[in-house]
Design a protein around this motif. Structure first.
Motif, short mmCIF file in Angstrom:
data_model
loop_
_atom_site.label_atom_id
_atom_site.label_comp_id
_atom_site.label_asym_id
_atom_site.label_seq_id
_atom_site.Cartn_x
_atom_site.Cartn_y
_atom_site.Cartn_z
N LEU A 128 0.85 -1.18 0.00
CA LEU A 128 0.00 0.00 0.00
C LEU A 128 0.89 1.23 0.00
O LEU A 128 1.77 1.37 0.87
N VAL A 129 0.71 2.11 -0.97
CA VAL A 129 1.39 3.41 -1.01
C VAL A 129 0.38 4.45 -0.56
O VAL A 129 -0.65 4.64 -1.21
N ILE A 130 0.67 5.09 0.57
CA ILE A 130 -0.34 5.90 1.25
C ILE A 130 0.20 7.30 1.52
O ILE A 130 1.33 7.46 1.99
N ASN A 131 -0.61 8.29 1.23
CA ASN A 131 -0.33 9.66 1.65
C ASN A 131 -1.06 9.85 2.97
O ASN A 131 -2.26 10.10 3.00
N GLY A 132 -0.32 9.68 4.06
CA GLY A 132 -0.95 9.48 5.35
C GLY A 132 -1.11 10.73 6.19
O GLY A 132 -0.58 11.80 5.89
N ALA A 133 -1.87 10.57 7.27
CA ALA A 133 -2.05 11.58 8.31
C ALA A 133 -1.59 10.99 9.63
O ALA A 133 -1.83 9.81 9.92
N ASP A 134 -0.91 11.78 10.42
CA ASP A 134 -0.32 11.31 11.66
C ASP A 134 -1.36 10.63 12.56
O ASP A 134 -2.40 11.22 12.88
N GLY A 135 -1.09 9.36 12.93
CA GLY A 135 -1.94 8.63 13.85
C GLY A 135 -3.09 7.88 13.22
O GLY A 135 -3.79 7.12 13.91
N ALA A 136 -3.33 8.06 11.93
CA ALA A 136 -4.40 7.31 11.27
C ALA A 136 -4.03 5.83 11.22
O ALA A 136 -2.86 5.45 11.09
N SER A 176 -7.46 12.08 11.05
CA SER A 176 -7.79 13.48 11.33
C SER A 176 -8.09 14.27 10.07
O SER A 176 -8.64 15.37 10.13
N ARG A 177 -7.71 13.71 8.92
CA ARG A 177 -7.95 14.36 7.64
C ARG A 177 -8.00 13.28 6.56
O ARG A 177 -7.70 12.12 6.84
N PRO A 178 -8.36 13.61 5.34
CA PRO A 178 -8.44 12.59 4.29
C PRO A 178 -7.09 11.89 4.06
O PRO A 178 -6.03 12.48 4.17
N ILE A 179 -7.20 10.61 3.73
CA ILE A 179 -6.05 9.77 3.42
C ILE A 179 -6.01 9.53 1.91
O ILE A 179 -7.03 9.24 1.29
N GLY A 180 -4.84 9.65 1.32
CA GLY A 180 -4.68 9.39 -0.10
C GLY A 180 -4.05 8.03 -0.33
O GLY A 180 -2.90 7.80 0.04
N LEU A 181 -4.82 7.10 -0.89
CA LEU A 181 -4.30 5.78 -1.22
C LEU A 181 -3.82 5.83 -2.67
O LEU A 181 -4.61 5.80 -3.60
N ARG A 182 -2.50 5.93 -2.85
CA ARG A 182 -1.94 6.11 -4.19
C ARG A 182 -1.84 4.80 -4.95
O ARG A 182 -1.98 4.79 -6.18
#
Length: 369
Positions: A194-202, A258-264
């Protein structure tokens, strides 16, 4: 190197001490393991988690916020790491009888899902703590599924292609997770990525199954708790478990965002013994043709560094299975090297009374009746 030691008895691992031994040179520079190497505990991996099942090791619970970012790249400052402990010379037990590999190296190739099967919201059952790492598979398998708004997951199929488009997963309401189920259209074996544009703690929970049961990914079938968890840091990151998984359906569930996650990207690094389809079969009966295709592909999935009874649950070199698999291999792939290696291995398991183990190499004493 990321060094992983199972540390428990399983069906495809001999219980020996953990270490890293290697010999290499690049442009005249000796890179062999020794006291010049530096080491650091991989504290982003949680150690105290329950087993996947009695036959395998552990699921992964990984917090990427605790990973030393950039450690695998040249120029990283590892001056704060400890020097490696030298256990002894290269011939130290149990490595005194190293031998040439004798078989080809395994291949890896990316395979992307063919479709998004389902999207939705999930609510944990009453009394179950969704943050507890020991219940990831049970959480996914027993979560209450409800309808999903059209804006909760946007560009659903964007992550199913090798480009930089992203599937956008919005945060769920309080107490809810947002999930999607992707379908690879057939059984695959290897390393999910999984390549993810993440948010801290998600938190992203990834569960696997070979089939849908009542329309759902059943990641607890036959007492196999088949799910991993990754806790994200901010920014782009790649998650790939250390040990392989086998599945057709992958359930991806996001909570605590806490905000949208981008699953690349989501795909499997399809891995196994390199085979070529030399043999063929074709008849006027399409059912027989399908049986041939399914049988040869199944055999391919059960070929790694050794024959395994299945890539999913036990992953052991059972000799009742290996004998049949080898016969199929001769006809379909024209390869004898894996069975030649296996025969030497089972010979090493012979007891003083002449009996051999039914499953070997393994940490269990399976003796034929």
């Amino acid at each position: 190197f990321l060094v992983h030691h199972l540390g428990c008895p399983v069906f495809n691992f001999m219980p020996v001490r953990g270490a890293l031994i290697g010999q290499a040179a690049v442009q005249g520079v000796d890179l062999s393991t020794g006291p010049e190497w530096r080491v650091c505990p991989a504290e982003d991996y949680q150690a105290d988690v329950p087993r996947l099942c009695a036959q395998q090791g552990y699921p992964e619970i990984r917090d990427t916020r605790r990973e030393p970012v950039g450690w695998e790249h040249p120029g990283y400052d590892d001056s704060g790491w400890e020097s490696a402990t030298v256990l002894g010379p290269a011939a130290l037990d149990p490595w005194q009888e190293l031998e040439p590999r004798g078989i080809p190296h395994l291949y890896e190739m990316p395979l992307y899902p063919e479709s998004v099967r389902e999207v939705g919201h999930s609510v944990a059952p009453a009394g179950m703590d969704p943050m507890a790492p020991g219940s990831v598979a049970q959480l996914v398998a027993s979560g209450h599924h409800i309808g999903l708004g059209s804006e909760s997951i946007r560009h659903r199929c964007a992550a199913l292609a090798p480009d930089e488009r992203e599937t956008i997963i919005q945060p769920g309401a309080a107490g809810e997770a947002v999930y999607m189920v992707v379908d690879f259209a057939r059984e695959v074996a290897g390393y999910p990525v999984l390549v993810i544009n993440g948010a801290d703690g998600a938190i992203v929970d990834i569960a696997y199954s070979e089939a849908l049961v009542d329309g759902r990914v059943d990641c607890c079938r036959q007492q196999l708790n088949y799910a991993d968890r990754v806790i994200l840091r901010d920014g782009l990151q790649t998650y790939e478990p250390v040990m392989p998984r086998a599945f057709r359906f992958m359930h991806i569930e996001v909570r605590n965002a806490s905000r949208p996650i981008g699953l690349r990207a989501v795909y499997v690094s399809f891995c196994g013994y390199p085979v070529e389809y030399y043999g063929s079969f074709e008849s006027s009966d399409p059912v027989l043709n399908q049986i041939w295709d399914i049988g040869t592909y199944t055999t391919q999935l059960c070929m790694e560094d050794a024959y395994i009874d299945c890539p999913w649950r036990e992953r052991g070199q059972w000799w009742g299975d290996a004998r049949i698999q080898a016969l199929i291999t001769y006809y379909a792939f024209g390869d004898t090297r894996l069975m030649r290696r296996g025969l030497r291995q089972i010979a090493q398991s012979q007891r003083p009374d002449g009996l051999v183990h039914a499953c070997y190499p393994a940490a269990t004493d399976h003796i034929p009746e």
